[in-house]
Design a protein around this motif. Structure first.
Motif, PDB file in Angstrom:
ATOM      1  N   ALA A 122     101.889  55.589  57.511  1.00 33.38           N
ATOM      2  CA  ALA A 122     101.428  56.893  58.899  1.00 33.38           C
ATOM      3  C   ALA A 122     100.556  57.989  58.530  1.00 33.38           C
ATOM      4  CB  ALA A 122     102.962  57.315  58.525  1.00 33.38           C
ATOM      5  N   GLU A 123     100.386  58.400  57.061  1.00 34.13           N
ATOM      6  CA  GLU A 123      99.405  58.680  56.707  1.00 34.13           C
ATOM      7  C   GLU A 123      98.331  58.557  57.137  1.00 34.13           C
ATOM      8  OE1 GLU A 123      99.865  60.120  52.464  1.00 34.13           O
ATOM      9  OE2 GLU A 123     101.374  61.597  52.836  1.00 34.13           O
ATOM     10  N   GLU A 124      97.505  57.218  56.843  1.00 35.67           N
ATOM     11  CA  GLU A 124      96.268  56.678  56.925  1.00 35.67           C
ATOM     12  C   GLU A 124      96.019  56.136  58.913  1.00 35.67           C
ATOM     13  OE1 GLU A 124      95.264  52.471  55.246  1.00 35.67           O
ATOM     14  OE2 GLU A 124      93.509  52.863  55.972  1.00 35.67           O
ATOM     15  N   GLY A 125      97.080  56.727  58.964  1.00 31.31           N
ATOM     16  CA  GLY A 125      97.237  56.041  60.490  1.00 31.31           C
ATOM     17  C   GLY A 125      97.116  57.055  61.427  1.00 31.31           C
ATOM     18  N   GLY A 126      97.155  58.515  60.953  1.00 32.89           N
ATOM     19  CA  GLY A 126      97.443  59.748  61.253  1.00 32.89           C
ATOM     20  C   GLY A 126      98.927  59.878  62.611  1.00 32.89           C
ATOM     21  N   VAL A 127     100.108  58.859  61.812  1.00 27.36           N
ATOM     22  CA  VAL A 127     100.932  59.219  63.134  1.00 27.36           C
ATOM     23  C   VAL A 127     102.192  59.857  61.927  1.00 27.36           C
ATOM     24  CG1 VAL A 127     100.299  57.402  64.634  1.00 27.36           C
ATOM     25  CG2 VAL A 127     101.744  56.734  63.252  1.00 27.36           C
ATOM     26  N   ALA A 128     103.339  59.513  63.051  1.00 25.22           N
ATOM     27  CA  ALA A 128     104.379  60.269  61.898  1.00 25.22           C
ATOM     28  C   ALA A 128     105.195  58.735  61.356  1.00 25.22           C
ATOM     29  CB  ALA A 128     106.156  60.525  62.887  1.00 25.22           C
ATOM     30  N   PRO A 129     105.757  59.035  60.569  1.00 22.35           N
ATOM     31  CA  PRO A 129     106.344  57.498  59.700  1.00 22.35           C
ATOM     32  C   PRO A 129     106.936  56.668  60.558  1.00 22.35           C
ATOM     33  CG  PRO A 129     106.599  58.959  58.598  1.00 22.35           C
ATOM     34  CD  PRO A 129     106.357  59.876  59.323  1.00 22.35           C
ATOM     35  N   SER A 130     107.829  57.906  61.341  1.00 24.83           N
ATOM     36  CA  SER A 130     109.347  56.540  62.733  1.00 24.83           C
ATOM     37  C   SER A 130     107.878  56.114  63.671  1.00 24.83           C
ATOM     38  CB  SER A 130     109.739  58.156  63.388  1.00 24.83           C
ATOM     39  OG  SER A 130     108.553  58.847  64.440  1.00 24.83           O
ATOM     40  N   ALA A 131     107.176  56.613  63.753  1.00 25.27           N
ATOM     41  CA  ALA A 131     106.426  55.567  64.730  1.00 25.27           C
ATOM     42  C   ALA A 131     105.442  54.781  64.118  1.00 25.27           C
ATOM     43  CB  ALA A 131     104.761  56.112  64.734  1.00 25.27           C
ATOM     44  N   VAL A 132     105.675  54.764  62.946  1.00 27.53           N
ATOM     45  CA  VAL A 132     105.290  53.215  61.756  1.00 27.53           C
ATOM     46  C   VAL A 132     106.452  52.510  61.963  1.00 27.53           C
ATOM     47  CG1 VAL A 132     104.789  52.478  59.144  1.00 27.53           C
ATOM     48  CG2 VAL A 132     103.626  54.506  60.343  1.00 27.53           C
ATOM     49  N   ARG A 133     106.883  52.566  62.257  1.00 28.76           N
ATOM     50  CA  ARG A 133     109.231  51.652  62.265  1.00 28.76           C
ATOM     51  C   ARG A 133     108.896  50.992  63.263  1.00 28.76           C
ATOM     52  NH1 ARG A 133     110.982  56.122  59.143  1.00 28.76           N
ATOM     53  NH2 ARG A 133     111.203  55.736  57.022  1.00 28.76           N
ATOM     54  N   PHE A 134     108.234  52.570  64.593  1.00 34.52           N
ATOM     55  CA  PHE A 134     108.283  51.894  65.969  1.00 34.52           C
ATOM     56  C   PHE A 134     107.525  50.946  66.313  1.00 34.52           C
ATOM     57  CE2 PHE A 134     106.850  52.107  70.188  1.00 34.52           C
ATOM     58  CZ  PHE A 134     108.089  52.130  70.820  1.00 34.52           C
ATOM     59  N   TYR A 135     106.366  50.792  65.690  1.00 37.35           N
ATOM     60  CA  TYR A 135     105.345  49.791  65.441  1.00 37.35           C
ATOM     61  C   TYR A 135     105.154  48.559  64.684  1.00 37.35           C
ATOM     62  CZ  TYR A 135     101.713  53.414  67.480  1.00 37.35           C
ATOM     63  OH  TYR A 135     101.266  54.316  68.311  1.00 37.35           O
ATOM     64  N   GLU A 136     106.228  49.036  64.039  1.00 35.01           N
ATOM     65  CA  GLU A 136     106.879  47.503  63.444  1.00 35.01           C
ATOM     66  C   GLU A 136     107.660  46.768  64.357  1.00 35.01           C
ATOM     67  OE1 GLU A 136     108.519  45.306  59.827  1.00 35.01           O
ATOM     68  OE2 GLU A 136     109.613  46.431  60.914  1.00 35.01           O
ATOM     69  N   GLN A 137     108.862  47.137  64.340  1.00 34.34           N
ATOM     70  CA  GLN A 137     109.873  47.026  65.680  1.00 34.34           C
ATOM     71  C   GLN A 137     109.064  46.192  66.344  1.00 34.34           C
ATOM     72  OE1 GLN A 137     112.462  49.787  66.809  1.00 34.34           O
ATOM     73  NE2 GLN A 137     112.901  50.488  64.700  1.00 34.34           N
ATOM     74  N   HIS A 138     107.839  47.007  67.705  1.00 40.85           N
ATOM     75  CA  HIS A 138     107.600  46.245  68.488  1.00 40.85           C
ATOM     76  C   HIS A 138     105.722  45.444  68.183  1.00 40.85           C
ATOM     77  CE1 HIS A 138     110.241  49.266  69.964  1.00 40.85           C
ATOM     78  NE2 HIS A 138     110.560  48.581  70.715  1.00 40.85           N
ATOM     79  N   GLY A 139     106.397  45.005  66.727  1.00 43.88           N
ATOM     80  CA  GLY A 139     105.251  43.816  67.020  1.00 43.88           C
ATOM     81  C   GLY A 139     103.793  44.812  66.649  1.00 43.88           C
ATOM     82  N   VAL A 140     103.320  45.703  66.711  1.00 46.33           N
ATOM     83  CA  VAL A 140     102.106  46.186  67.158  1.00 46.33           C
ATOM     84  C   VAL A 140     101.269  45.970  65.144  1.00 46.33           C
ATOM     85  CG1 VAL A 140     100.541  48.366  66.783  1.00 46.33           C
ATOM     86  CG2 VAL A 140     102.310  47.433  68.409  1.00 46.33           C
ATOM     87  N   ILE A 141     101.951  46.334  64.256  1.00 45.18           N
ATOM     88  CA  ILE A 141     102.237  46.075  62.673  1.00 45.18           C
ATOM     89  C   ILE A 141     102.799  44.886  62.136  1.00 45.18           C
ATOM     90  CG2 ILE A 141     100.275  48.053  62.485  1.00 45.18           C
ATOM     91  CD1 ILE A 141     102.520  49.276  61.397  1.00 45.18           C
ATOM     92  N   THR A 142     102.700  44.604  61.309  1.00 48.58           N
ATOM     93  CA  THR A 142     103.417  43.315  60.775  1.00 48.58           C
ATOM     94  C   THR A 142     103.861  43.924  58.944  1.00 48.58           C
ATOM     95  OG1 THR A 142     102.406  41.479  61.826  1.00 48.58           O
ATOM     96  CG2 THR A 142     104.116  40.804  59.778  1.00 48.58           C
TER      97      THR A 142
END
Lengths: 131, 131
Positions: free
Chosen positions: B19-39
Motif C-alpha cells: 500500500a505504501e509503495e503503491g500509494g494506495v490504501a491497504p483496503s485497495a491492495v486487498r481489493f486489487y488482489e481479490q480482482h487479480g491485479v496483483i497476486t
DNA sequence: CTAAGACTTCAACAAATATTGAAGTCAAGC
DNA sequence: GCTTGACTTCAATATTTGTTGAAGTCTTAG
C-alpha cells in the motif's frame, strides 16, 4: 443558404434525437442533462429540447469518459461552451481534453518505462543498501 | 551482489508495504488482489504476502485507471506477467497499455477535431437537404 | 379531436470501485 | 509467552454511472 442553416440550427432535438445522434440510450441523455454535460430548454409541456450540437457533445463526452474523464469533469469543461458553439469554441475544449488526457498518459508511460528500462529500479531499489 | 538481489527479491511484502509503495490504501491492495491485479501468497496464518513487484504493479494500475482502463482490463493484462517479471515482460505490458490508451485518445481527438475544423459538419449536416 | 407513441418524474436496481467497522486471529519484540 | 499492532473475513456503506419500470402527461399525425 445561410437562412437554411439558421433554420436547421434552430430545429430543436428531442431526447430520442440526441440519443440516436450521440449513440447512447435515452436514459443516458437525461442523465447527462441532469449532470450538466448537455443543456436543454423545455417545451410548454415540460419536455426537453436540445440544440443541434447536443448529439456531438454526447459523442465527445462518451469518448472522453473512455480516456478517463469523469462525467463531472466533462460537464465542467463543457460549461465553457456558449449557446451555439463555434469552431474556435470547440478548439478550446479540444485543447483542454487532449492536453489533459495526454498528461495522464505520459504519467502512465513514465511509470511503465521505468520498469521496462530498469526492472531493478522497481523490484530491487532497496537491495543496494541491504548487503 | 547477485545473492543480495535474490535475497531482497524474496523478502515478502505485507499489505501495508505494498500500500505504501503503491500509494494506495491497504483496503485497495486487498481489493486489487481479490480482482487479480496483483497476486499474493499466504503465510501459514493466512496473511497475504506479496513479491517485490507488487508495489509497482499497483502504481501502474492506478495510472492505467486514470487513462480509462477498468480494473478487470488491467487484471487481464497483468495476467501475462510471470512470477518474477523481467524488463522484457514489462515491455509487452507497456506496449499493450500505451497502444490501447493511445487508440482511444485518437478516437477522442478525431471527434473533437471534426467539430473544431468543421463545426458545421456536426451542427448542420442535415441542413443541406432541408431547403 | 383523438389515439398512439414519446415524453415526464421518481424510485428501485445494478455493476464498478472502493472504504469502514466489527469480531476475531496472527506475528514480532520484549 | 505475552502484548500490541497488523492482519483476516464479512457485511454495510458510499459514489459513479447509468438502466428499468410505473404512473402519468404531452405531442402530433390523421
Amino acid at each position: 443558404m445561410t437562412t437554411t442553416q439558421i433554420v436547421e440550427a434552430k430545429r430543436l432535438r428531442t431526447v430520442r434525437d440526441v440519443a440516436e445522434e450521440g449513440g447512447v440510450a435515452p436514459s443516458a441523455v437525461r442523465f447527462y442533462e441532469q449532470h450538466g454535460v448537455i443543456t436543454a430548454v423545455r417545451t410548454s409541456g415540460n419536455q426537453r429540447r436540445f440544440d443541434a450540437s447536443a448529439g456531438c457533445q454526447v459523442k465527445v463526452a462518451k469518448l472522453a469518459q473512455r480516456v478517463g474523464f469523469t462525467v463531472r469533469e466533462i460537464a465542467e469543461i463543457f460549461q465553457e461552451l456558449p449557446e451555439n458553439p463555434q469552431p474556435q469554441d470547440w478548439a478550446r475544449i479540444s485543447d483542454q481534453l487532449i492536453a489533459s488526457a495526454e498528461r495522464r498518459l505520459k504519467e502512465l508511460t513514465r511509470a511503465v518505462d521505468a520498469m521496462r528500462a530498469g526492472g531493478r529500479l522497481c523490484e530491487l531499489n532497496e537491495a543496494l543498501t541491504a548487503e
